[in-house]
Design a protein around this motif. Structure first.
Motif, short mmCIF file in Angstrom:
data_model
loop_
_atom_site.label_atom_id
_atom_site.label_comp_id
_atom_site.label_asym_id
_atom_site.label_seq_id
_atom_site.Cartn_x
_atom_site.Cartn_y
_atom_site.Cartn_z
N ASP A 55 1.02 -1.18 -0.04
CA ASP A 55 0.13 -0.05 -0.10
C ASP A 55 1.00 1.31 0.18
O ASP A 55 0.55 2.32 -0.59
CB ASP A 55 -0.99 0.09 1.09
N GLU A 56 2.10 1.42 0.99
CA GLU A 56 2.85 2.45 0.74
C GLU A 56 3.60 2.38 -0.51
O GLU A 56 3.65 3.81 -1.05
CB GLU A 56 3.89 2.27 1.95
N GLU A 57 3.86 1.34 -1.32
CA GLU A 57 4.46 1.68 -2.38
C GLU A 57 3.70 2.42 -3.59
O GLU A 57 3.87 3.13 -4.22
CB GLU A 57 5.09 0.13 -3.04
N LYS A 58 2.35 1.86 -3.52
CA LYS A 58 1.31 2.48 -4.41
C LYS A 58 1.25 3.82 -3.92
O LYS A 58 1.02 4.99 -4.83
CB LYS A 58 0.00 1.77 -4.29
N GLU A 59 1.20 4.17 -2.65
CA GLU A 59 1.14 5.80 -2.49
C GLU A 59 2.21 6.50 -2.92
O GLU A 59 2.15 7.59 -3.22
CB GLU A 59 0.86 5.86 -0.87
N LEU A 60 3.48 5.94 -2.53
CA LEU A 60 4.45 6.78 -3.14
C LEU A 60 4.62 6.67 -4.68
O LEU A 60 4.91 7.86 -4.99
CB LEU A 60 5.88 5.87 -2.67
N GLU A 61 4.19 5.86 -5.38
CA GLU A 61 4.17 6.20 -6.99
C GLU A 61 3.29 7.19 -7.08
O GLU A 61 3.48 8.01 -8.12
CB GLU A 61 3.49 4.64 -7.47
N GLU A 62 1.93 7.07 -6.49
CA GLU A 62 1.16 8.27 -6.83
C GLU A 62 1.53 9.68 -6.51
O GLU A 62 1.44 10.44 -7.28
CB GLU A 62 -0.14 8.02 -5.89
N MET A 63 2.13 9.84 -5.35
CA MET A 63 3.06 11.12 -5.05
C MET A 63 3.97 11.24 -5.85
O MET A 63 4.39 12.63 -6.30
CB MET A 63 3.59 10.78 -3.56
N THR A 64 4.94 10.38 -6.45
CA THR A 64 6.02 10.70 -7.25
C THR A 64 5.51 11.23 -8.70
O THR A 64 5.78 11.78 -9.17
CB THR A 64 6.82 9.42 -7.59
N ALA A 65 4.40 10.73 -9.21
CA ALA A 65 3.95 11.05 -10.47
C ALA A 65 3.09 12.68 -10.20
O ALA A 65 3.42 13.48 -11.07
CB ALA A 65 2.41 10.36 -10.67
N GLN A 66 2.57 12.78 -9.18
CA GLN A 66 2.21 14.20 -8.90
C GLN A 66 3.41 15.12 -8.66
O GLN A 66 3.45 16.35 -9.27
CB GLN A 66 1.43 14.39 -7.44
N LEU A 67 4.47 14.70 -8.08
CA LEU A 67 5.72 15.61 -7.91
C LEU A 67 6.28 15.86 -9.32
O LEU A 67 6.64 16.97 -9.81
CB LEU A 67 6.83 14.78 -7.21
N GLU A 68 6.18 14.81 -10.22
CA GLU A 68 6.69 15.16 -11.77
C GLU A 68 6.06 16.32 -12.37
O GLU A 68 6.68 17.06 -13.01
CB GLU A 68 6.53 13.80 -12.59
N ALA A 69 4.80 16.13 -12.11
CA ALA A 69 3.87 17.05 -12.76
C ALA A 69 4.15 18.59 -12.07
O ALA A 69 4.31 19.69 -12.89
CB ALA A 69 2.45 16.91 -12.52
N TYR A 70 4.48 18.60 -10.99
CA TYR A 70 4.66 19.84 -10.22
C TYR A 70 6.11 20.34 -10.61
O TYR A 70 6.30 21.65 -10.80
CB TYR A 70 4.64 19.47 -8.54
#
Length: 348
Positions: free
Chosen positions: A121-136
């Protein structure tokens, strides 16, 4: 002067050093104006017997207010007069768009992933945050093209007027392989406007990229200090140092010990003339589980390293980086005060 090679006892340095009990205690709301700082604060001095002790502002990441003014208050309360500045306070002061990601949540997840201790679950959360960070990051890159660089001079003046110098600058997401030359040069120019002698970045482990960074650093008249975690070895920086006189070390002594390097003082002696700054934390060796502990309780020879700098008149700063767990009832400012007290006792 004779160098004491034994670790300092934590109880001893807290009881003996005036810095552990003196100094300004945080009180009242964190939000305030910069002129208020100048009126009510005595200028700090953490230059101890020729050794400049600083702090990386990442150490205050747990404090609620991360504004330029609040960060300055934390530094002054800690008794520090020189810093490695993480980009956020300066960049938000200059008008950078707000970061939608909770970095205080993302950093521990990254740490768990590095250590192989992350759940599904944490891995999935980190992946989502990483995608958001790339857009930012793309949004920030666009902002940099039009931002008012005079804001960085204003920031520098605010800090300098309060008695705090900025020797290093580490902007967020600026010096990676996927950043444009424009992004990289922006970070270097901002660093110069802030008064920094060098910018810092994690060693990329890529000779082509260190060659690129060294060339851009020379063009912009500022050094690149390559930071290291547990990838640090005595030869990690050799190629980068050969590539450019503007490539340098931002050694992390604690991570160097946790990486299993058995003679940590030797790299300071060997590379001191190419070292722009050095992070200080007390980590354990691999045999002792690599813990990150309160100063004086781990295996990192912080006191001998500082005494080596003092005795040999090495000029690079020693940068406090608070990464151990803050005890209940304390806060980041109080713990940085204790680290500074440790340095004071070591350097007497």
């Amino acid at each position: 002067m004779k160098t004491n090679t034994k670790h300092l006892n934590r109880r001893s340095f807290i009881s003996k050093s005036s810095l552990a009990t003196a100094g300004i205690v945080l009180s009242g709301p964190a939000l305030f104006s910069a002129p208020g700082i100048l009126k009510h604060y005595k200028k700090p001095n953490s230059l101890i017997n020729g050794v400049q002790i600083g702090v990386i502002t990442y150490s205050f990441r747990s404090m609620e207010d991360q504004s330029a003014e609040a960060t300055l208050k934390y530094i002054l309360d800690s008794g520090i007069n020189a810093i490695e500045l993480i980009g956020d306070p300066a960049e938000t002061f200059a008008g950078r768009p707000d970061n939608p990601i909770d970095m205080a949540k993302m950093w521990p997840l990254r740490g768990k992933k590095r250590e192989g201790k992350i759940s599904e679950d944490e891995e999935k959360e980190l992946e989502e945050m990483t995608a958001q960070l790339e857009a930012y990051k793309k949004q920030v890159s666009a902002w940099r093209k039009t931002c008012d660089m005079n804001k960085f001079e204003q920031f520098r003046k605010m800090y300098n007027d309060a008695g705090v110098g900025i020797y290093a600058f580490k902007p967020r997401n600026t010096f990676a392989k996927d950043n444009s030359d424009a992004d990289i040069e922006w970070g270097m120019k901002a660093g110069k406007l802030l008064g920094a002698s060098h910018v810092t970045v994690e060693h990329p482990g890529d000779d082509t990229h260190t060659m690129r960074l060294g060339a851009l650093a020379k063009k912009n008249g500022i050094y690149v200090g390559y930071h290291g975690h547990e990838q640090q070895t005595p030869t990690l920086w050799d190629t980068a140092l050969e590539q450019s006189d503007y490539n340098a070390l931002n050694l992390d002594l604690g991570h160097y010990v946790a990486a299993g390097n058995s003679k940590p003082l030797e790299i300071i002696i060997a590379k001191h003339n190419r070292m722009q700054s050095m992070h200080l934390k007390d980590r354990q060796t691999p045999e002792n589980a690599k813990g990150n502990l309160s100063w004086g309780q781990g295996d990192t020879p912080i006191a001998p390293a500082l005494q080596l700098m003092r005795n040999n008149k090495y000029t690079h700063p020693g940068t406090i980086e608070l990464e151990y767990t803050i005890p209940e009832g304390s806060n980041a400012v109080e713990e940085v005060q204790k680290c500074l007290a440790f340095c004071e006792l070591a350097l007497k």
